[in-house]
Motif scaffolding. Structure first.
Motif, PDB file in Angstrom:
ATOM      1  N   THR A 219      86.375 -14.695 -16.298  1.00 13.40           N
ATOM      2  CA  THR A 219      87.344 -13.740 -16.825  1.00 13.40           C
ATOM      3  C   THR A 219      88.035 -14.302 -18.057  1.00 13.40           C
ATOM      4  OG1 THR A 219      87.729 -12.786 -14.634  1.00 13.40           O
ATOM      5  CG2 THR A 219      89.427 -12.423 -16.299  1.00 13.40           C
ATOM      6  N   ARG A 220      88.433 -15.572 -18.002  1.00 11.91           N
ATOM      7  CA  ARG A 220      89.073 -16.199 -19.169  1.00 11.91           C
ATOM      8  C   ARG A 220      88.104 -16.282 -20.342  1.00 11.91           C
ATOM      9  NH1 ARG A 220      91.754 -19.307 -14.980  1.00 11.91           N
ATOM     10  NH2 ARG A 220      89.964 -20.698 -14.846  1.00 11.91           N
ATOM     11  N   TYR A 221      86.849 -16.640 -20.052  1.00 13.37           N
ATOM     12  CA  TYR A 221      85.844 -16.709 -21.112  1.00 13.37           C
ATOM     13  C   TYR A 221      85.652 -15.345 -21.765  1.00 13.37           C
ATOM     14  CZ  TYR A 221      81.083 -16.365 -22.965  1.00 13.37           C
ATOM     15  OH  TYR A 221      79.997 -16.088 -23.743  1.00 13.37           O
ATOM     16  N   PHE A 222      85.486 -14.310 -20.947  1.00 13.48           N
ATOM     17  CA  PHE A 222      85.259 -12.961 -21.474  1.00 13.48           C
ATOM     18  C   PHE A 222      86.450 -12.505 -22.300  1.00 13.48           C
ATOM     19  CE2 PHE A 222      85.233  -8.354 -21.386  1.00 13.48           C
ATOM     20  CZ  PHE A 222      83.897  -8.030 -21.559  1.00 13.48           C
ATOM     21  N   HIS A 223      87.655 -12.782 -21.830  1.00 13.22           N
ATOM     22  CA  HIS A 223      88.850 -12.353 -22.554  1.00 13.22           C
ATOM     23  C   HIS A 223      88.938 -13.011 -23.926  1.00 13.22           C
ATOM     24  CE1 HIS A 223      93.183 -11.970 -23.528  1.00 13.22           C
ATOM     25  NE2 HIS A 223      93.088 -10.844 -22.847  1.00 13.22           N
ATOM     26  N   GLY A 224      88.383 -14.203 -24.053  1.00 10.00           N
ATOM     27  CA  GLY A 224      88.441 -14.910 -25.323  1.00 10.00           C
ATOM     28  C   GLY A 224      87.392 -14.493 -26.335  1.00 10.00           C
ATOM     29  N   HIS A 363      87.743  -3.491 -20.430  1.00  6.31           N
ATOM     30  CA  HIS A 363      87.362  -3.727 -21.826  1.00  6.31           C
ATOM     31  C   HIS A 363      87.892  -5.050 -22.342  1.00  6.31           C
ATOM     32  CE1 HIS A 363      91.353  -1.927 -22.013  1.00  6.31           C
ATOM     33  NE2 HIS A 363      91.475  -2.310 -23.262  1.00  6.31           N
ATOM     34  N   THR A 364      88.890  -5.642 -21.670  1.00  3.08           N
ATOM     35  CA  THR A 364      89.425  -6.931 -22.106  1.00  3.08           C
ATOM     36  C   THR A 364      89.132  -8.068 -21.133  1.00  3.08           C
ATOM     37  OG1 THR A 364      91.564  -6.432 -21.061  1.00  3.08           O
ATOM     38  CG2 THR A 364      91.316  -5.867 -23.400  1.00  3.08           C
ATOM     39  N   HIS A 365      88.925  -7.746 -19.854  1.00  3.62           N
ATOM     40  CA  HIS A 365      88.747  -8.783 -18.840  1.00  3.62           C
ATOM     41  C   HIS A 365      87.360  -8.785 -18.190  1.00  3.62           C
ATOM     42  CE1 HIS A 365      93.032  -9.103 -19.383  1.00  3.62           C
ATOM     43  NE2 HIS A 365      93.121 -10.083 -18.503  1.00  3.62           N
ATOM     44  N   GLY A 366      86.524  -7.795 -18.499  1.00  2.00           N
ATOM     45  CA  GLY A 366      85.154  -7.833 -18.035  1.00  2.00           C
ATOM     46  C   GLY A 366      84.904  -7.169 -16.702  1.00  2.00           C
ATOM     47  N   VAL A 367      83.678  -7.380 -16.179  1.00  2.00           N
ATOM     48  CA  VAL A 367      83.223  -6.667 -14.991  1.00  2.00           C
ATOM     49  C   VAL A 367      84.045  -7.006 -13.757  1.00  2.00           C
ATOM     50  CG1 VAL A 367      80.857  -6.412 -15.812  1.00  2.00           C
ATOM     51  CG2 VAL A 367      81.511  -8.466 -14.523  1.00  2.00           C
TER      52      VAL A 367
END
Length: 424
Positions: A219-224, A363-367
């Protein structure tokens, strides 16, 4: 005599359906396993812990999880049901959000209205059944047997009376509906069709390493990632959340195979790669679906007596609710609210409070945004941000996979979720 606190068993899900996540994905356990609101404590209070232990069910029945959630919601002292929030606005004079609400009666009638002020808000408005545009008119037509899978149980008897039923949608709900109908139809006269836009009736990704995309690390990776990259990535991950349990697919195949033992094929059609592009009621009381096969680039029509739309859910729109806050909300290029790593809407600096969101930030934090396995972690992130300290210590690392090149903050928290004094 019933066990202490025993509740009436509710039938709000298909019989035999199970969760796609382990029972530990309850409201609290993955952050605070000793909480009185854990699923295991629910079983203890119901005097069912030993039967559960011997049953060895890692993936529990959805009906039981539904009752667990009802138990928590009725036991929490701070919950207030029957209240509809109408508007949220920033009140500079109070230095807080002004929340207008309506208290509703048992039949939805207005009893009273009220106003509350809060420095911080958390929106958990959830999702609503999604009906594709070509079928919306028929869903509203009481004469047409066209319904969303959310209404399947209440309309099941009406559906079973139909000669032919079409299920639209490739996910778990579609598979469960098809399986339940199949088991209830006479052999040789099943009259079932299952259509899906996806290229296959594919199993959900359930490998142990693959599931690490539902961890805080991912989640952190996707948000970045840049927003354009996130937008490209999400549709490619459909098998992470739109696939079907391998067990359910196996059960469908077993049932079809059993019905073919006499040498004839069951009257069941399973066709992936199909999109429903139009629908109309015919004069004979039937329904005609216009369909298109993407790979063949071919069009056709399907005549059926009933349609079940297992077409999923969409985030409930909050534009009306937050209309008064719109001048303060920072949006991306697509007009969507930006959400920081601590689950907060990004607001203009003149608003001193925070609006946190749950299940409105894919859209910001992923699946993993709507995933039950991250629910407790998301709540803990919000509590930590509210208190300005690590009220709930969160793990430094949650996956064996390292996502990205050096972008992972190995203390387990990004700057937005650290206490305020650490960010200064």
């Amino acid at each position: 005599m019933a066990a202490p606190g025993a509740e009436v068993w509710t039938k709000s899900v298909i019989e035999g359906a199970t969760l796609q996540v382990p029972f530990l994905a309850d409201l609290v356990s993955l952050v605070e396993p000793t909480s009185p609101w854990s699923y295991l404590n629910y079983l203890k209070i119901r005097r069912r812990l030993f039967p559960f232990y011997f049953a060895e069910h890692f993936h529990i029945h959805r009906s039981e999880f539904d009752n667990y959630l009802r138990w928590v919601s009725t036991e929490l002292p701070a919950t207030r049901f029957g209240h509809r929030v109408d508007t949220v606005a920033w009140d500079p004079g109070q230095d807080a959000f002004a929340v207008e609400f309506t208290r509703l009666g048992p039949d939805g009638e207005t009893l009273t209205t009220g106003l509350a002020h809060a420095r911080n808000l958390a929106l958990g408005v959830g999702t609503a059944p999604h009906v594709p545009e070509p079928l919306r008119e028929l869903v509203r037509d009481p004469a047409a047997v066209v319904l969303h899978s959310a209404d399947y149980l209440s309309q099941r008897d009406r559906l079973l009376a139909a000669r032919h039923i079409t299920v639209v949608g490739s996910g778990q709900s579609g598979a469960e509906v098809l399986l339940d109908l199949l088991r209830s139809r006479p052999q040789g006269a099943e009259g079932l069709t299952w259509l899906a836009r996806t290229p296959a009736f594919a199993p959900m990704e359930y490998s142990k390493i693959g599931l690490e995309q539902f961890t805080p690390d991912y989640t952190r990776y996707f948000h970045g990632l840049p927003q354009a990259t996130r937008d490209r990535l999400l549709p490619r991950q459909w098998q992470l959340y739109k696939g079907v349990s391998g067990d359910t697919l196996g059960d469908i195949h077993d049932e079809l195979y059993r019905r073919s033992l006499g040498g004839s094929w069951p009257d069941v059609t399973l066709t992936p790669g199909i999109e429903v592009t139009g629908a109309a009621a015919t004069g004979a009381g039937r329904i005609e679906l216009a369909v298109e096969h993407g790979q063949q680039e071919a069009r056709g029509r399907l005549v059926t007596d009933a349609v079940v739309l297992a077409t999923g859910y969409r985030e409930r729109p909050v534009d009306t609710l937050l209309a008064a806050l719109d001048p303060y909300i920072v949006r991306d290029e697509a007009g969507r609210p930006q959400v920081d790593a601590a689950q907060r809407l990004v607001l203009a600096p003149e608003t001193a409070g925070s609006v946190f969101v749950q299940n409105a930030e894919r859209h910001t934090h992923g699946v993993g945004a709507p995933d039950l396995g991250l629910a407790a972690w998301r709540s803990a992130v919000i509590v930590n941000a509210l208190t300005g300290k690590e009220f709930y210590p969160l793990p430094e690392r949650t996956a064996f996979t390292t996502f990205g090149l050096g972008a992972q903050d190995r203390d387990g928290r990004d700057s937005a979720s650290r206490p305020a004094e650490e960010r200064r």
